[in-house]
Design a protein around this motif. Structure first.
Motif, PDB file in Angstrom:
ATOM      1  N   UNK A  17      -3.580   3.504   7.124  1.00 10.82           N
ATOM      2  CA  UNK A  17      -2.987   4.255   8.230  1.00 10.82           C
ATOM      3  C   UNK A  17      -3.437   3.697   9.574  1.00 10.82           C
ATOM      4  N   UNK A  54       0.827  -1.208   0.000  1.00 10.46           N
ATOM      5  CA  UNK A  54       0.000   0.000   0.000  1.00 10.46           C
ATOM      6  C   UNK A  54       0.853   1.247   0.000  1.00 10.46           C
ATOM      7  N   UNK A  55       2.069   1.099   0.361  1.00  9.00           N
ATOM      8  CA  UNK A  55       3.022   2.210   0.358  1.00  9.00           C
ATOM      9  C   UNK A  55       2.399   3.538   0.778  1.00  9.00           C
ATOM     10  N   UNK A  56       1.893   3.580   1.996  1.00  8.79           N
ATOM     11  CA  UNK A  56       1.297   4.839   2.439  1.00  8.79           C
ATOM     12  C   UNK A  56       2.340   5.939   2.429  1.00  8.79           C
ATOM     13  N   UNK A  57       1.902   7.103   1.979  1.00  7.60           N
ATOM     14  CA  UNK A  57       2.862   8.191   1.844  1.00  7.60           C
ATOM     15  C   UNK A  57       3.346   8.664   3.213  1.00  7.60           C
ATOM     16  N   UNK A 112       5.352   7.465   5.515  1.00  7.29           N
ATOM     17  CA  UNK A 112       5.648   6.651   6.699  1.00  7.29           C
ATOM     18  C   UNK A 112       6.982   5.930   6.581  1.00  7.29           C
ATOM     19  N   UNK A 168      -5.625  11.161  -1.189  1.00  6.18           N
ATOM     20  CA  UNK A 168      -5.176   9.784  -1.102  1.00  6.18           C
ATOM     21  C   UNK A 168      -5.240   9.234   0.321  1.00  6.18           C
TER      22      UNK A 168
END
Lengths: 288, 298
Positions: free
Chosen positions: B14, A109-112, A114, B6
């Motif tokens: 998250x 998911x490569x959350x931005x 983190x 996003x």
């Protein structure tokens, strides 16, 4: 690595001589532990460490298990054995689940924003326990989980998280991205893909992670000493109490039996898992 | 077309990373910050929010006990790391010569690594016991002057602890080196053989340099365990005889939990942390640079 086994030359002789001497050095303590644990105290007082027991006795093992004093109580180290089990099982499961979840979220998911969290987590793998121990004691006390089973499980999960996350992140990096994309197109959500696709696929790495965590948590001393509380002291802490708080004559045979008993679980894990154990070491080394 | 940002679409991601974020922020960063802050206060039994600058550090480095523990850990570290590297490398090279029973030997060399430091310490305490252990046994064989009393000798006790630790950890080095050795192309040896280069020369000049990364990893892992060393000392000598095997890890634990010297212990643990970071940072930086140069696959 060489094509065929060479003939028996002086060089070969030296090679085997070195390996045999080394093997003797590595086996010596195990041998001493074993023979001592089967000897009555009279034979130990004679001072011959290497002699085989003349009168083989199982009594030291029985004493170690049922009635040796681990501090104030004299109920053997079996209590510690069950405490260790009660700590190891939930801690291993929980730390693997959290590690797998982190690794999955980070790689697919490569959350931005983190990545820096992950970087800090990896540095955390190297922080000496002594640095973060006391503030955590106070925090746990404030949450009234200090000295409880959930407390020690949580602490093992926190300390295991860096290596577990790294392990699963590296594993998921080798999974083809197309697989994940296909699952997305099929309408899979975050949790569905994790539970139905990724976790079942992770079985090999879960085995490695289990070996690593079971061994590490079983062998832990300092965290158990501080966080487990009197009721849940793990076997390693009780073992140290057996040996280093005795007054009067030291019962070396009982001590060695207790040491063997405490080492049995990790040794068994090692012997049964073989090359998986080595893979775990290599994976743990990658954290550098 | 208006789309949600996003992070809002991916709020569940998250959410899933919340435990990790909480761990990093509270259990790692927060606690380190707390320790550093307390190290600049006059806290003894309980944390006090006053500020006394670097006085605890001054006190620390004027403390004979701390300086002794530093001296001990450096001595232990050098002996332990060098011995582990030499022994581990030799074991790996020798095992790599197509010997019989390779699997058995590997198992024998690595099993101590599966044992806890406490058990390791206790076994060696027993073997090294001068009255009943190795020394007594060899004297019984007729060598009545034989002396091996490191564990009760103020000058030698750190070597006794290093011996136990080397026994425990050199199998790890062997495993790392063996993995490195197996990664070296066999055609290199064939080429060297054709050129008439002796085997020892081949290992010294070709293999050893190629194992650089394995050595790097091993050195960092061993160094970090040196900085943290605690269990094995407690199990073997409890810091004795006298204070002869005091180490920083034990100094901190004693001052935290027995001597009620929170400020001083925090200063000591901050020093420990800085040492670890100084050891780890160069390697991380090298890895990061290597990763940037070689385009990663995924």
């Amino acid at each position: 690595m060489h094509a065929r086994r060479s003939a028996f030359t002086p060089g070969r002789f030296g090679l085997y001589a070195f390996l045999l001497v080394a093997a003797a050095f590595f086996l010596l303590p195990l041998y001493v532990m074993l023979v001592t644990s089967f000897k009555p105290m009279e034979e130990i007082r004679l001072g011959n460490l290497f002699a085989l027991p003349v009168k083989v006795t199982l009594e030291p093992w029985a004493t170690a298990w049922f009635s040796v004093c681990t501090g104030l109580q004299c109920e053997g180290i079996r209590g510690g054995f069950f405490n260790s089990l009660a700590i190891v099982i939930p801690s291993t499961v929980l730390s693997i689940l959290v590690g797998a979840l982190n690794g999955y979220a980070l790689s697919f998911w490569r959350p931005r924003g983190v990545e820096w969290l992950f970087g800090l987590l990896l540095l955390g793998a190297f922080v000496p326990y002594q640095v973060i121990m006391f503030p955590l004691v106070r925090a746990f006390a404030a949450m009234s989980i200090f000295g409880t089973l959930p407390g020690i499980v949580l602490i093992h999960t926190l300390f295991g998280m860096p290596v577990m996350t790294l392990l699963f992140r590296n594993y998921y990096a080798s999974v083809p991205a197309e697989l994940f994309k296909a699952a997305r197109i099929d309408g899979g959500g975050f949790w569905r893909i994790f539970i139905q696709l990724m976790l079942p696929m992770s079985l090999p790495i879960i085995v490695v992670a289990t070996i690593m965590q079971v061994t590490a948590i079983w062998n832990d001393f300092i965290l158990g000493l501080v966080f487990a509380g009197r009721e849940h002291l793990p076997m390693t802490v009780q073992l140290n109490n057996v040996i280093n708080t005795t007054t009067g004559e030291r019962l070396y045979n009982v001590n060695m039996a207790a040491t063997m008993l405490t080492s049995l679980v990790p040794l068994l894990v090692y012997l049964v898992s073989g090359r998986w154990f080595v893979r775990g070491i290599a994976a743990g080394a990658v954290k550098g | 077309m208006h789309r949600r940002p996003r992070w809002l679409r991916h709020w569940v991601v998250y959410l899933a990373l919340l435990p990790m974020a909480a761990t990093v922020l509270f259990a790692y960063v927060g606690t380190v910050g707390w320790s550093v802050r307390v190290s600049m206060s006059s806290s003894r039994m309980l944390p006090i929010p006053d500020f006394i600058g670097l006085a605890q550090y001054e006190k620390l480095f004027n403390s004979e006990r701390w300086m002794l523990s530093l001296h001990n850990v450096v001595l232990f570290g050098v002996v332990f790391i060098v011995a582990c590297l030499v022994l581990g490398f030799l074991l790996a090279v020798f095992i790599d010569q197509q010997v019989r029973a390779e699997g058995v030997l590997r198992t024998v060399f690595l099993y101590p690594y599966a044992m806890s430091f406490v058990a390791t310490g206790l076994v060696w305490q027993w073997v090294l016991n001068p009255e009943l252990g190795l020394q007594a046994s060899i004297r019984r064989l007729g060598f009545s002057d034989f002396t091996f009393d490191w564990i009760v000798s103020q000058d030698m006790v750190m070597y006794a602890i290093a011996l136990a630790a080397v026994w425990q950890a050199s199998g790890l080095v062997m495993a790392l080196m063996l993995a490195g050795l197996r990664g070296i192309d066999t055609s290199l040896w064939n080429a060297a053989r054709i050129d008439g280069i002796p085997r020892w020369r081949y290992y010294l000049s070709i293999v050893l340099p190629m194992l650089g990364p394995s050595f790097g990893t091993a050195i960092v892992l061993l160094s970090v365990s040196v900085v943290k060393v605690y269990d094995v000392v407690v199990a073997m000598t409890q810091g004795g005889p006298g204070l002869a095997s005091e180490v920083p890890g034990k100094f901190i634990m004693d001052n935290l939990f027995q001597r009620a010297n929170l400020g001083l212990a925090s200063a000591a643990s901050t020093v420990l942390l800085i040492t670890v970071l100084a050891l780890v940072m160069p390697l991380r930086y090298a890895r990061w640079r290597a990763a940037r140069q070689a385009p990663a696959g995924h």
